[in-house]
Write an enzyme that holds these catalytic residues in place. Structure first.
Site, PDB file in Angstrom:
ATOM      1  N   SER A   1      -7.285   1.660   0.885  1.00 46.79           N
ATOM      2  CA  SER A   1      -6.714   0.549   0.115  1.00 46.79           C
ATOM      3  C   SER A   1      -6.168   0.970  -1.254  1.00 46.79           C
ATOM      4  CB  SER A   1      -7.730  -0.590  -0.032  1.00 46.79           C
ATOM      5  OG  SER A   1      -8.011  -1.144   1.251  1.00 46.79           O
TER       6      SER A   1
ATOM      7  N   ASN B   1      -0.136   8.504   5.224  1.00 44.06           N
ATOM      8  CA  ASN B   1      -0.594   8.448   6.613  1.00 44.06           C
ATOM      9  C   ASN B   1      -0.010   7.184   7.239  1.00 44.06           C
ATOM     10  OD1 ASN B   1      -1.937   8.364   9.033  1.00 44.06           O
ATOM     11  ND2 ASN B   1      -3.945   7.874   8.155  1.00 44.06           N
TER      12      ASN B   1
ATOM     13  N   GLU C   1     -10.561   6.359  12.030  1.00 44.50           N
ATOM     14  CA  GLU C   1     -10.058   5.663  13.221  1.00 44.50           C
ATOM     15  C   GLU C   1     -10.205   6.550  14.463  1.00 44.50           C
ATOM     16  OE1 GLU C   1      -6.239   4.578  11.610  1.00 44.50           O
ATOM     17  OE2 GLU C   1      -7.252   3.220  10.232  1.00 44.50           O
TER      18      GLU C   1
ATOM     19  N   LYS D   1       0.043   6.301  10.316  1.00 45.49           N
ATOM     20  CA  LYS D   1      -0.654   5.809  11.520  1.00 45.49           C
ATOM     21  C   LYS D   1       0.389   5.520  12.612  1.00 45.49           C
ATOM     22  CE  LYS D   1      -4.253   4.314   8.446  1.00 45.49           C
ATOM     23  NZ  LYS D   1      -5.394   3.456   8.175  1.00 45.49           N
TER      24      LYS D   1
ATOM     25  N   GLY E   1      -7.866  -0.129   4.904  1.00 48.91           N
ATOM     26  CA  GLY E   1      -7.115  -1.278   5.402  1.00 48.91           C
ATOM     27  C   GLY E   1      -7.735  -2.619   5.085  1.00 48.91           C
TER      28      GLY E   1
ATOM     29  N   GLU F   1     -12.874   8.921   2.499  1.00 52.12           N
ATOM     30  CA  GLU F   1     -12.347   7.629   2.941  1.00 52.12           C
ATOM     31  C   GLU F   1     -13.493   6.746   3.420  1.00 52.12           C
ATOM     32  OE1 GLU F   1      -7.877   7.819   3.738  1.00 52.12           O
ATOM     33  OE2 GLU F   1      -8.941   7.918   5.637  1.00 52.12           O
TER      34      GLU F   1
ATOM     35  N   HIS G   1     -10.108  11.578  10.894  1.00 47.98           N
ATOM     36  CA  HIS G   1      -9.881  10.231  10.331  1.00 47.98           C
ATOM     37  C   HIS G   1     -10.859   9.254  10.978  1.00 47.98           C
ATOM     38  CE1 HIS G   1      -8.056   6.413   9.340  1.00 47.98           C
ATOM     39  NE2 HIS G   1      -7.426   7.042   8.359  1.00 47.98           N
TER      40      HIS G   1
END
Ligand code: PGA
Length: 238
Positions: free
Chosen positions: A201, A7, A94, A9, A167, A161, A92
């Site tokens: 991560s 991914n 985000e 992003k 991250g 996730e 996701h």
């Protein structure tokens, strides 16, 4: 077959995507495929990262909830399928957090993906606060509820996730990922073709142990997927 999804992003121009594709192809060489690789680049780089030899397939990072219309800035499932995508990431964290995407909207996105035979990579996971308040099980139930109308016979990928692991450099412990896997298998017991990924991560250093000890079918990788050698190592190919 294990599944590894990159991914990207909002990273990489077309030139950078082409260079990645070239380097990844060199890492893989001629060996027969032992794992499934998927790359989710920004839409502008889909064409640049496509592999004519089919060693990896393409995913979109998002899809419109409507099939077509006066929706400036949106990209439909039909357009993604036409551009060569086989998968699409839906939900996701985000998108949920920064763009306010909620369950009803995500259910519509899943439906649009199905209209065009795109396989969703549906993401879910608890935040740090939810975890510390002991709400992880409820979050799983609520977020899995979004899949209620999605046909149980259609192939589905679900990525666990945890928001606190994305991250941050702080991946879930293998036992936590294993517990999430067991929970999801139970919650989604009606699904006929389900693959479960872990994301958050993942690095070449922690991937081996995480995969083995969690029993997951693969990973959804963000930061560490931007380097071909790092992504290849995570997938066990280098
Ligand atoms: P990360 O991102 O690997 O950079 O933590 C994972 C993701 O958001 O899919």
């Amino acid at each position: 077959m294990r599944l590894f999804v990159a991914n990207w992003k909002m990273h990489k121009t077309r030139g950078q995507a082409r260079a990645f594709a070239r380097d990844l192809a060199a890492q893989i060489g001629d060996r027969p495929p032992s794992v499934e690789l998927v790359i989710a680049p920004p839409l502008t780089a889909l064409e640049a990262v496509r592999d004519p030899e089919g060693r990896w397939s393409l995913a979109a990072q998002n899809v419109a909830a409507e099939a077509a219309g006066a929706l400036t800035g949106e990209v439909s499932a039909r357009m993604l399928a036409d551009a060569g995508c086989r998968y699409v990431i839906v939900g996701h964290s985000e998108r949920r957090r920064l763009f306010g995407e909620d369950g009803p909207l995500l259910a519509r996105k899943l439906a649009r993906a199905r209209d065009e035979n795109l396989t969703p990579i549906y993401c879910l996971g608890e935040s740090e606060e939810e975890r510390s308040r002991g709400l992880t099980a409820q979050v799983f139930e609520r977020q899995a509820q979004t899949l209620a109308q999605d046909p149980a016979s259609a192939p589905l990928v679900v990525a666990y996730e945890p928001v606190w692991a994305i991250g941050t450099g702080q991946a879930a412990a293998p036992e936590d990922a294993a517990a999430a896997r067991a929970r999801l298998r139970k919650l989604l017991a009606n699904r006929q073709s389900l693959r479960l990924l872990y994301g958050g991560s993942v690095t070449p250093e922690n991937a081996g142990k995480l995969l083995e000890a969690s029993g997951m079918d693969g990973f959804l990788v963000g930061g560490a997927s931007l380097e071909p050698s790092s992504f290849a190592r995570i997938a066990g190919l280098a």
